[in-house]
Motif scaffolding. Structure first.
Motif, PDB file in Angstrom:
ATOM      1  N   LEU C 193       0.816  -1.210   0.000  1.00  0.00           N
ATOM      2  CA  LEU C 193       0.000   0.000   0.000  1.00  0.00           C
ATOM      3  C   LEU C 193       0.850   1.260   0.000  1.00  0.00           C
ATOM      4  O   LEU C 193       0.554   2.229  -0.682  1.00  0.00           O
ATOM      5  N   ASN C 194       1.934   1.238   0.760  1.00  0.00           N
ATOM      6  CA  ASN C 194       2.770   2.434   0.859  1.00  0.00           C
ATOM      7  C   ASN C 194       3.276   2.888  -0.486  1.00  0.00           C
ATOM      8  O   ASN C 194       3.343   4.065  -0.779  1.00  0.00           O
ATOM      9  N   GLU C 195       3.669   1.924  -1.316  1.00  0.00           N
ATOM     10  CA  GLU C 195       4.220   2.274  -2.613  1.00  0.00           C
ATOM     11  C   GLU C 195       3.158   2.858  -3.520  1.00  0.00           C
ATOM     12  O   GLU C 195       3.354   3.857  -4.183  1.00  0.00           O
ATOM     13  N   LEU C 196       1.994   2.218  -3.519  1.00  0.00           N
ATOM     14  CA  LEU C 196       0.908   2.729  -4.355  1.00  0.00           C
ATOM     15  C   LEU C 196       0.467   4.103  -3.891  1.00  0.00           C
ATOM     16  O   LEU C 196       0.072   4.949  -4.680  1.00  0.00           O
ATOM     17  N   TYR C 197       0.531   4.337  -2.603  1.00  0.00           N
ATOM     18  CA  TYR C 197       0.071   5.596  -2.050  1.00  0.00           C
ATOM     19  C   TYR C 197       0.816   6.766  -2.673  1.00  0.00           C
ATOM     20  O   TYR C 197       0.267   7.840  -2.859  1.00  0.00           O
ATOM     21  N   GLN C 198       2.086   6.548  -2.990  1.00  0.00           N
ATOM     22  CA  GLN C 198       2.885   7.660  -3.467  1.00  0.00           C
ATOM     23  C   GLN C 198       2.542   8.085  -4.880  1.00  0.00           C
ATOM     24  O   GLN C 198       2.876   9.181  -5.291  1.00  0.00           O
TER      25      GLN C 198
END
Lengths: 299, 283, 304
Positions: C193-198
């Motif tokens: 999720l963290n990566e997609l969030y960016q």
């Protein structure tokens, strides 16, 4: 004999087949062009038949499509800039105007001492002058994005232009106990340029130094290898200044915005210097802000 | 669709596989021509006495001399002195060998694409499954026919060079025999294509197709023996026999029979392959 | 206002008894970077395969660029995708692999190949055979293939798999650039999720074939962000105090009883003191905000 006739028939059939295939391909290309026009798409036309001239045709069509797309993107960018500018300007014009009106109402409503009246009138004048300056910026910006004027370039003395600009703001600097120091070796440096554009650019750079620093402004000229370099150096007040953004339109640091700056001064300076075939850059060094303007078309 | 054929031809002729297949083909041709006797991969087919020159006394005498000879060069001398027949036609009668080379072709064109998942790149772009299937079929057939022609005319010219005009047939006649073979060759290719699209996996395809010819021969022969069927089922209709027959002055009736069988193969196996492919998941 | 690129309507996929996709409804608009988040096996790849016609749906419908799902042959031209493992011919180099596909697609200008390779950062290794590539390089080639023919919509299945942090950051910049400069809509799936969030501006959380939640980035920020929650009945008074005494405008009035303050996050006691000094009746004051992971876990749990 029969053999030759058969051979001829086969050849004719093959020719007909080839013509049929060519026609189909031309139809397909036309249909694709129609599709690409009606959809809002990045797609280009592809080929399905290896025929030299059709491929050349497709390449030219693709070039045309690319050009149209680029123009559309540019137009969108300009429209966005315009929208942003209108919003920001409305906001920026309102502030000094409201302020001036406030002070006028103060003068009207109450019985106040003459000195105070004087003071208020002075403030009103300053506010309106600021308003005037903002509106001038606005006009220059709009001239910049409409790109209508043809620029006349002739031989001018760079030293003279800079001295003229310095003269415009000398008093303002002195009032704050600040100096503008101009170092130059020769009394004449001739370049081919447009005097008013260049003067406005330098004006804006000096104003910038005036507003965003409390130190002296040093201006130095160097000539080297067929290049002229003009450096504007002053002490940096706000260390958060993003050096990559200072020439961007509407970029100001937070505090500055609330003081009524449009953030357009340096953007205009950069544009005008580019229009006169120069280059401008900036670096932060040892607590100093150095802006460097370069021209390579001296005699 | 033409684009897919073009791109596959680009890929295949950039790789090594096809060149190895062609070299192998020339080795087999070379050996056959040099030994002056057609070479068969797999089960040797005894050419039926009725369709051959027959056991004339001269023939028997020739064979006696040949069996006494010690090495191949002597055999060649003897043959050249005493015999005269269309060697090239006999050799192309052994063209069923091409089946094994066709396995390589179908493998490179179709199995690699389906098994290694590169087909998903193609099928997710602007191509429907029908066009993809037809394009692959065309590519395989183009390469197959190309190799057949290379094979046949290679035999013709090598034969003239090595063995002289006495063992060579007339060029036009030879071309006629080549053209007669083409339909059944296409039939052969279609069988392989259909199997390739049904199995979709490299190992399964190889495991099925390599022994297929021999297994069918065994089954057919077994059925004929067990059920006392006509031997002509084997000698007229089985693939290896058919190709050999077609190279040996076949009657027009036989040519038509063979072409119909070929059309049957082409249609049936491609339909099977296509329907299996249409419904499947692309891994 | 924005054109709808992809719209699914109760899209379902069953493998005999196993339900891979269960009435999936989602919608992607032009210009979105749409993040599809789910655990391994949640159905992300299955969904992507169906919309690219690599797999057949069992029930439901979808529309791509407004065209129905039985009429997609021409429309697929506008898509570029990388689904599951990047598959290319082992004995060809990157350039030749792309050339193969360029011939297939009928691309007229071969410069597009070099541009795609450069954009993904494979210029140095472009002439080496594909079988020598590391996982990251293979991934990059897959992405180069997806952007090869000026697509309007690219579908990427876990594109950052196997990339190191610098590679991930470079790809992130590439996605943003493609989205802004060429207005390309992007669908990315990941379980991180963290990566997609960016990069994404919209998210869809999928679990066991079901869409649990569709949410925009702003909404996600709101639900996750760190803030000081002030529960009180005197919200307007508190607003004035925040502006005048604490000099901040960075707050939001949620409703009559709640204000969320996004400043002074390290110094909530000061806020507390100031409010009390001004005689405000505070029901409660606490720090809030959760990490993306925790948010994700909560949503999945709720969806069960």
């Amino acid at each position: 004999m029969i053999f030759i006739i058969c051979l001829l028939i086969v050849i004719i059939l093959m020719l007909f087949l080839y013509i049929f295939i060519l026609k189909k391909e031309i139809k397909r290309i036309a249909s694709r062009v129609g599709n690409v026009r009606s959809e809002d798409s990045n797609a280009l036309i592809n080929k399905e038949l290896e025929e030299k001239n059709l491929v050349i045709l497709i390449k030219e069509i693709n070039n045309t499509i690319s050009d149209i797309n680029k123009k559309e993107i540019n137009m969108n960018i300009k429209t966005e800039e315009l929208k942003k500018m209108i919003t920001n300007t409305a906001h920026d014009l309102r502030t000094p105007l409201t302020s001036a009106i406030g002070y006028i109402e103060l003068i009207q409503d109450n019985d106040i001492a003459e000195e105070k009246k004087e003071k208020y009138i002075q403030i009103i004048l300053e506010r309106l002058q600021k308003l005037s300056y903002l509106i001038t910026n606005l006009f220059e910006f709009s001239k910049m994005i409409s790109n209508d004027n043809k620029i006349e370039m002739k031989e001018e003395n760079l030293i003279e232009i800079i001295e003229g600009c310095i003269a415009n703001f000398y008093d303002d600097f002195i009032k704050e106990n600040r100096q503008i120091n101009f170092k130059h070796k020769n009394s004449k440096v001739e370049i081919i340029t447009n005097k008013s554009l260049l003067a406005r650019a330098f004006d804006n750079m000096i104003i910038n130094a005036y507003k965003h620093s409390k130190s002296n402004l040093d201006i130095e000229i160097f000539e080297e290898n067929g290049e002229v370099m003009i450096k504007f150096i002053n002490k940096l007040e706000d260390n958060n200044l993003d050096i990559n953004l200072i020439f961007e339109k509407f970029y100001t640091t937070d505090i500055s915005r609330t003081n009524g700056n449009t953030g357009l001064g340096l953007a205009i300076a950069k544009e005008f210097i580019k229009l006169t075939n120069g280059n401008i850059s900036a670096i932060k060094e040892d607590g100093l802000l150095k802006m460097i303007v370069t021209f390579t078309n001296i005699n | 669709m033409l684009n897919i054929i073009k791109s596959d031809l680009y890929r295949i002729f950039r790789g090594k596989g096809i060149y190895i297949a062609i070299i192998l083909m020339f080795i087999i041709i070379g050996v056959s021509v040099f030994l002056m006797s057609p070479g068969y991969i797999g089960t040797t087919v005894m050419i039926d006495e009725d369709t051959n020159q027959g056991m004339t006394p001269e023939y028997l005498e020739l064979m006696e001399k040949v069996s006494k000879a010690n090495n191949i060069l002597d055999i060649r001398e003897i043959m050249k002195e005493h015999a005269e027949f269309d060697l090239d036609k006999q050799i192309i009668g052994a063209n069923t060998n091409l089946y094994y080379l066709f396995i390589v072709v179908v493998f490179i064109v179709i199995c690699v694409d389906l098994s290694d998942s590169t087909a998903k790149n193609t099928l997710s772009s602007a191509i429907s499954r029908e066009k993809y299937y037809i394009a692959k079929v065309c590519t395989v057939m183009i390469i197959g026919v190309f190799m057949t022609l290379l094979n046949n005319y290679g035999i013709y010219f090598l034969n003239i060079i090595f063995n002289g005009k006495s063992f060579s047939s007339d060029f036009i006649e030879f071309t006629k025999y080549t053209i007669i073979q083409i339909p059944i060759i296409l039939g052969m290719l279609s069988i392989l294509i259909g199997i390739a699209f049904i199995t979709k996996k490299k190992a399964l395809f190889n495991g099925l197709t390599i022994p297929l010819l021999m297994i069918i021969q065994l089954i057919l022969q077994g059925a004929i023996t067990i059920f006392h069927l006509e031997q002509t089922i084997m000698t007229d209709w089985e693939l290896q026999y058919m190709i050999s027959n077609l190279a040996n002055n076949p009657s027009t009736e036989y040519i038509i029979k063979a072409s119909l069988l070929a059309i049957f193969y082409v249609i049936i196996f491609n339909l099977l392959g296509y329907y299996s492919f249409k419904k499947s998941e692309i891994k | 206002m924005n054109e709808i690129i992809l719209k699914t309507n109760n899209l379902t996929k069953k493998y005999k008894e196993f339900i891979a996709l269960d009435n999936v409804n989602l919608s992607i608009s032009k210009g979105d970077i749409y993040g599809l988040i789910g655990r391994n096996g949640a159905g992300k790849t299955t969904l992507m395969k169906i919309i690219t016609t690599l797999s057949n749906k069992t029930a439901g419908e979808f529309e791509l660029f407004g065209k129905k799902d039985n009429n997609l042959t021409e429309t697929k031209r506008r898509i570029g995708c990388l689904i599951e493992n990047p598959a290319f011919f082992p004995n060809l180099s990157a350039v030749n692999n792309l050339k193969y596909y360029a011939i297939q697609k009928g691309i007229v200008d071969n410069k597009q190949i070099d541009e795609a390779i450069e954009l993904v950062g494979l210029s140095e290794a472009k002439n080496k055979k594909f079988k020598t590539y590391s996982l990251g390089m293979k991934q990059r080639l897959g992405i180069a293939f997806a952007i090869l023919d000026n697509p309007d919509f690219i579908i990427l299945d876990e594109p950052i798999n196997g990339l190191d942090p610098i590679g991930i950051s470079e790809l992130r910049d590439l996605f943003k650039k493609l989205n802004l400069e060429k207005n390309i809509t992007i669908l990315i799936s990941s379980h991180i999720l963290n990566e997609l969030y960016q990069v994404s501006n919209k998210f869809c959380i999928i679990e066991k074939g079901k869409v649990i939640k569709e949410i925009t980035k702003e909404q996600l920020d709101e639900e996750c962000s760190k803030c000081i929650v002030i529960k009180t009945n005197e919200t307007s008074k508190v607003a004035v105090i925040l502006e005048e005494q604490l000099k901040t405008k960075n707050y939001k009035i949620i409703d009559n009883t709640e204000i969320r303050l996004y400043d002074y996050l390290e110094n909530s006691s000061k806020v507390n003191k100031t409010l009390i000094k001004n005689d405000i009746d505070i029901i409660s004051l606490y720090e809030s905000g959760i990490t993306l992971e925790d948010y994700f876990k909560t949503i999945i749990k709720e969806g069960k």
